[in-house]
Design a protein around this motif. Structure first.
Motif: not given
Lengths: 336, 273
Positions: B87, B89-93, B95-96, B100, B134, B136
């Protein structure tokens, strides 16, 4: 992206929460010092040091008019911002906002019916607005449960349609209204914080519990952002999470809408603002939206009272006037 | 004890039956490739194994235990699913995203500890995305993103990893890299890998066993050289394919044949060995 780095979650929270808390506090203090009665800082400070009939009047204005209003503004701002954040996450749509499931339409029909029949603001209009919002929202959720099944855009479309239907009802009621009624209704539709009263603030008491519940669910919300199946594969009960999130959010938004009318744009602008600034992690965004959203509406309300010479304008006008250009600017920035 | 055992599986979507009668099993440490034409029910089978779809009937056991006996979180700590969802529209890095994967091991109010960060870092190192930590997710190439999603699945510390076309949309070099990565995972961690793929040659090179399904039924299951035969392939896909051995290493090799190419059609009809 500012502040989004390896640095651990707790370190970021320790920086962001006190900062936004301070901003909220300062804006509430500023809001206490400004109003239509022309009361300035000097008067307020003098009233504390005691004595005289004027001091008593000042104290009354401060605690019985301005403080309830600042508290209501903060609560409405926090709730709408958090509502926007939740709906954007669950519907996977960045343009979702707290009114999306027909909450605004239902509340407006209820409130306007109340005003149309000349009921008092409380309990009549407030209760009708709350009932209207919950009724439409429950209809949408039940429809989605029985018919919507796997379609992710069902909630969105059902909400938009019911809102459109409610708009028609609003226009119908408006066309039958006369004179002062019309202005009363229009103010409500644009968001009106002047209805705040100390005797009614207890109605906001369920809000902290709602905020806390959503804060607990921040990690599952993060997982939801990666897609419903992906979240389920990581152990999230997507159905259960959906009902808890949408139920809680709809309840708290209905609650504040019944107190303040329809304040637009806050739920769209504030979550996006913080997402661009802080990244997509909800464990940061939930507290940021609560504190920052509260501060934003308190400041907008301050402007709404300070800008027009004598009198005030509905706070919804300010949130849109400030919010729309800011939002466009943020969009433009994020593209480059 | 089998890693996954499926018997008499039936799955419906509305009135349509997607899987009509399917039985198969994967031993622990198996590399099972699930192949078959579009709409055969391959992805559905993976989703059933991951607990995302509940079957209409049939039995499914994971590590000897019926699927229904697992809670959502227990299952997520046992079975990882790698899909290609993103998705933007909601860019996590990176590492994040990889972190998960720890979610099924953490309580609602629990935060990731050093231990969890270590596991995530190892997973990123294993799939060679640690230098992207780090960045995205929406700034990565397709191959990098796929490696991140596999790192997230490794971070779940599952016994079984399910992958839905992990090499689709990747160039040959990246396809090979992903397959070698899965192979190492299997060898190093003893993980069971079940992969849906349209790439018959990659399946032949890396899978220990192949499950061929068509119209929701299992056609055959066995080692690649027994399943990837002209007969089975024609039965499943409805077109002729030429099967021989890879000149290096000798694994089975499947080549497509254009319908009007007579010289090749003749070759197809004569069994090659």
């Amino acid at each position: 992206m500012l502040f989004q780095s390896h640095s651990s979650l707790s370190r970021r929270l320790l920086f962001i929460v006190p900062l936004l808390g301070l901003i909220l506090l300062l804006s509430m203090v500023a809001s206490l010092l400004e109003g239509s009665s022309g009361l300035g800082i000097a008067d307020v400070l003098a009233s504390f040091s005691g004595g005289g009939g004027k001091a008593a009047v000042v104290q009354t204005i401060l605690w019985r008019i301005r403080l309830p209003r600042a508290v209501l503004a903060a609560a409405v701002g926090a709730t709408l911002s958090l509502g926007g954040l939740v709906f954007q996450a669950r519907l996977g749509n960045p343009l979702a906002e707290p009114y999306i499931l027909g909450i605004s339409g239902g509340a407006a029909v209820g409130a306007i019916l109340g005003m149309f029949f000349g009921l008092a603001m409380f309990p009549g209009v407030t209760l009708l607005a709350f009932a209207g919002a919950m009724l439409v929202m429950a209809t949408v959720l039940l429809l989605a449960r029985t018919r919507g099944g796997g379609r992710s855009d069902f909630l969105l479309l059902a909400g938009v349609m019911l809102n459109a239907f409610c708009s028609a009802c609003i226009m119908f009621l408006l066309s039958l209204s006369r004179g002062s009624q019309v202005q009363h209704i229009l103010f409500w539709l644009m968001g009106d914080l002047s209805m705040a009263e100390p005797g009614r603030l207890w109605l906001l008491l369920p809000l902290p519990a709602c905020f806390f519940l959503i804060l607990i669910l921040a990690r599952p919300m993060n997982l939801l952002l990666t897609g419903q199946e992906s979240a389920a594969a990581l152990g999230v009960h997507v159905q259960r999470l959906t009902w808890v999130l949408l139920g809680t959010t709809s309840f708290m938004v209905s609650l504040v809408v019944s107190q303040s009318g329809l304040v637009g744009f806050v739920g769209l602008l504030v979550p996006h603002f913080f997402r661009l600034l802080l990244g997509p992690d909800h464990r940061i965004l939930v507290p940021a939206c609560i504190l920052g959203g509260g501060a934003y509406l308190v400041l907008c309300d301050l402007l709404a009272r300070a800008l027009p010479a004598g009198g005030e304008m509905p706070v919804g006008v300010i949130t849109a006037l400030v919010g729309a250009p800011l939002f466009v600017f943020l969009l433009w920035r994020s593209r480059t | 004890m089998k890693a996954v055992a499926v018997s008499g599986l039936r799955v419906r979507a509305g009135r349509r039956e997607i899987i009509t009668d399917l039985s198969c099993a994967a031993e622990q440490g198996d590399f099972l490739a699930v192949i078959g034409p579009n709409g055969a029910g391959k992805t559905t089978l993976l989703k059933v194994m991951a607990g995302l779809i509940s079957p209409a009937s049939g039995e499914l056991r994971v590590l000897g235990r019926p699927l229904a006996a697992y809670s959502r979180r227990q299952l997520a700590a046992t079975v990882a699913l790698v899909t290609q969802q993103l998705n933007p529209d909601f860019p996590f890095t990176v590492e994040e995203t990889v972190l998960m994967g720890r979610a099924p091991h953490l309580g609602l109010l629990e935060r990731e500890r050093r231990h969890d960060f270590d596991i995530a870092r190892q997973a990123m190192a294993f799939t060679q995305v640690d230098h992207l930590a780090a960045r995205r997710l929406d700034q990565l190439s397709g191959g990098e993103r796929q490696r991140v999603m596999i790192a997230r699945a490794i971070c779940q510390q599952p016994r079984i990893m399910l992958l839905d076309e992990p090499t689709a949309a990747l160039d040959p070099a990246h396809q090979l890299a992903i397959m070698q990565l899965l192979h190492r995972l299997l060898k190093a961690e003893g993980m069971t890998v079940i992969m849906v793929s349209h790439d018959l040659n990659l399946a032949a090179m890396f899978a220990g066993r192949v499950l061929l399904i068509k119209e929701g039924r299992g056609l055959a299951i066995g080692p690649p050289e027994e399943i990837l035969t002209p007969d089975y392939l024609r039965q499943a896909y409805g077109c002729s394919m030429y099967v021989d051995r890879h000149p290096l290493g000798g694994t089975v090799r499947v080549s497509l044949v254009a319908e009007n190419d007579h010289s090749l059609c003749k070759a197809v009809s004569t069994p090659v060995d």
